[in-house]
Design an enzyme around this catalytic site. Sequence first.
Site, short mmCIF file in Angstrom:
data_model
loop_
_atom_site.label_atom_id
_atom_site.label_comp_id
_atom_site.label_asym_id
_atom_site.label_seq_id
_atom_site.Cartn_x
_atom_site.Cartn_y
_atom_site.Cartn_z
N ASN A 7 5.33 3.55 12.23
CA ASN A 7 4.57 2.35 11.92
C ASN A 7 5.57 1.19 11.89
O ASN A 7 6.28 1.00 10.91
CB ASN A 7 3.89 2.55 10.55
CG ASN A 7 3.10 1.33 10.12
OD1 ASN A 7 3.13 0.29 10.77
ND2 ASN A 7 2.40 1.45 9.01
N ARG A 100 1.35 3.80 15.11
CA ARG A 100 0.28 2.94 14.62
C ARG A 100 0.36 1.64 15.42
O ARG A 100 1.40 0.98 15.43
CB ARG A 100 0.47 2.66 13.15
CG ARG A 100 -0.52 1.65 12.64
CD ARG A 100 -0.21 1.18 11.25
NE ARG A 100 -1.21 0.21 10.86
CZ ARG A 100 -0.93 -0.86 10.12
NH1 ARG A 100 0.28 -1.09 9.71
NH2 ARG A 100 -1.89 -1.70 9.82
N HIS A 190 -7.61 -1.53 9.36
CA HIS A 190 -7.58 -0.40 8.40
C HIS A 190 -8.44 0.77 8.92
O HIS A 190 -8.84 1.63 8.14
CB HIS A 190 -8.17 -0.78 7.03
CG HIS A 190 -7.24 -1.54 6.14
ND1 HIS A 190 -7.71 -2.30 5.12
CD2 HIS A 190 -5.90 -1.63 6.09
CE1 HIS A 190 -6.69 -2.85 4.47
NE2 HIS A 190 -5.57 -2.46 5.06
N GLY A 220 -5.75 -2.04 -1.42
CA GLY A 220 -4.29 -1.95 -1.59
C GLY A 220 -3.77 -3.37 -1.60
O GLY A 220 -4.43 -4.27 -2.10
N ARG A 251 -3.81 -12.60 0.61
CA ARG A 251 -4.79 -13.19 1.52
C ARG A 251 -6.04 -13.61 0.77
O ARG A 251 -6.50 -12.88 -0.13
CB ARG A 251 -5.18 -12.20 2.62
CG ARG A 251 -4.07 -11.85 3.58
CD ARG A 251 -4.64 -11.03 4.75
NE ARG A 251 -3.57 -10.42 5.52
CZ ARG A 251 -3.42 -9.10 5.67
NH1 ARG A 251 -4.27 -8.26 5.12
NH2 ARG A 251 -2.43 -8.64 6.38
N GLY A 342 -3.86 1.86 -2.77
CA GLY A 342 -3.08 1.88 -4.02
C GLY A 342 -3.91 1.53 -5.25
O GLY A 342 -3.81 2.18 -6.29
N GLU A 345 -7.17 4.04 -5.52
CA GLU A 345 -6.82 5.41 -5.92
C GLU A 345 -6.34 5.49 -7.37
O GLU A 345 -6.50 6.52 -8.01
CB GLU A 345 -5.69 5.95 -5.02
CG GLU A 345 -6.13 6.16 -3.58
CD GLU A 345 -4.95 6.37 -2.63
OE1 GLU A 345 -3.87 6.82 -3.08
OE2 GLU A 345 -5.11 6.08 -1.44
N GLU A 397 -3.04 7.84 6.30
CA GLU A 397 -3.13 7.35 7.67
C GLU A 397 -2.16 8.08 8.59
O GLU A 397 -2.47 8.36 9.74
CB GLU A 397 -2.86 5.84 7.70
CG GLU A 397 -3.94 5.06 6.96
CD GLU A 397 -3.55 3.63 6.68
OE1 GLU A 397 -3.77 2.79 7.54
OE2 GLU A 397 -3.02 3.35 5.58
P1 AMP Z 1 -1.00 -0.19 -1.25
O1 AMP Z 1 -0.89 -1.42 -0.39
O2 AMP Z 1 -2.12 0.71 -0.85
O3 AMP Z 1 0.31 0.52 -1.44
O4 AMP Z 1 -1.40 -0.70 -2.72
C1 AMP Z 1 -0.57 -1.57 -3.43
C2 AMP Z 1 -1.35 -2.11 -4.63
O5 AMP Z 1 -1.79 -1.00 -5.45
C3 AMP Z 1 -0.53 -3.03 -5.53
O6 AMP Z 1 -1.31 -4.15 -5.89
C4 AMP Z 1 -0.30 -2.16 -6.76
O7 AMP Z 1 -0.14 -2.92 -7.93
C5 AMP Z 1 -1.59 -1.37 -6.81
N1 AMP Z 1 -1.47 -0.23 -7.70
C6 AMP Z 1 -0.72 0.88 -7.56
N2 AMP Z 1 -0.85 1.68 -8.66
C7 AMP Z 1 -1.69 1.04 -9.51
C8 AMP Z 1 -2.22 1.32 -10.81
N3 AMP Z 1 -1.92 2.43 -11.47
N4 AMP Z 1 -3.06 0.43 -11.36
C9 AMP Z 1 -3.38 -0.71 -10.72
N5 AMP Z 1 -2.93 -1.04 -9.51
C10 AMP Z 1 -2.08 -0.18 -8.90
#
Ligand code: AMP
Length: 416
Positions: A7, A100, A190, A220, A251, A342, A345, A397
């Site tokens: 990626n 990707r 996505h 995320g 964004r 993130g 989940e 992914e």
């Molecule tokens: P990603 O781009 O999928 O890696 O997601 C990143 C986002 O997930 C960031 O805003 C992180 O703060 C959020 N994140 C990860 N773990 C947690 C959590 N336990 N509670 C709230 N937000 C989270």
Amino acid sequence: MNVLVLNCGSSSLKFQLVETDVDLMASDADTCKARGVVERIGSQALITLNAEGQPQRKLATALRDQGAALDFILRNLVLQPGAALPGISALSDIHAIGHRVVHGGEKFKKSVLIDSEVLRGIEECIELAPLHNPANLGGIRAARSLFGEGLPQVAVFDTSFHSSMPEEAYLYSIPYPLYRRHKIRRYGFHGTSHRYVAHRYRQLEGKEREATNIITVHLGNGCSACAIKAGNSVDTSMGFTPLEGLVMGTRSGDVDPSILEFLAHKEGMSLAEVDLLLNKQSGLLGLSGLTNDMRELLDEEREHGDRRARLAIDVFCYRVKKYVGAYLAALGGADALVFTGGIGENSAEIRRRICNELEWFGIALEPEANVAMTGGKEGVVSTAISRVKVYVIPTNEELLIARDTVRCVKAVPRRW
Ligand code: AMP
């Protein structure tokens, strides 16, 4: 087959080395042998390597481009004496590469084996993704020069899952000739993530693809929602670019387009500067004035009662809720709402706020199950009587890219 998944961004390269096979897919017996990331390519790069059975390594060295980054990874993971991974001791033990690729335009409706025509097609999409597609092409060319022409490489597009959207979902109501002339339409992104969690949902429910009518929300740093009917994407919140739709880390998501001209006039900004503001300085960061990181915002709100942190979280959740409502209407009802990414989940609090007062729509969270579902766990977080099941499904992914790569390579026996 051992598949190297790449990626490539403009200054970063993420990779995973996955062992997978069409025969293994049914049993989910794939293995991730190594994963890592190279950041700040073009200057003093930072490299994080996680290899099966070895402690994590963090390294720093000057790497001028994608090719140098890939060469560095392979040297450290495969070619260095003593660094060998189980079953991989030479470059020839890597059987294919899956890339990707962000934008496949209207041309690429599924993943494809890369040849010169595909390369031309990805190049043609550069005007639609001027930052991403050149970086993806850089990765493909770097891999070609390191592994040689003989190694099969596959392109998996962020856009292709959404190529099933009907015209009424992908057309903007601007003069139609502009769509014909400039391909201005909604593409969605996505796609690999929405497709992966939809596939996983089917596995968990034992459903056929044609019986999959669900809403998936990827929350995320980038965020998007997708309406899936009979297994196909029929609408998604990102559009011509990933800027449209939900509130994201930096964004804005949906705004009235007239704001662009108004802002340019009032603040003396160029349109390029306004575009940058909407992409990089808005969303959670812009609203809170603190951070684009949801976890930090939730901490600020909880520990200090920060008003702007709360505001950012509220706007974020309200926007997701609106899209869920819209997609329930677009689908004529759904069997499930699936959270991933993130935030989706890991944050029970965000899921709770989004699903709050959606009982009328048949969505009812089970509080204890919701709180328990964090840290990569997978399962149902709704009550037994919730008409729409609510799921948390961690996205993967890279695994989908590896599986698509195997599928494409095996479909052409000449090459394999
Ligand atoms: P990603 O781009 O999928 O890696 O997601 C990143 C986002 O997930 C960031 O805003 C992180 O703060 C959020 N994140 C990860 N773990 C947690 C959590 N336990 N509670 C709230 N937000 C989270």
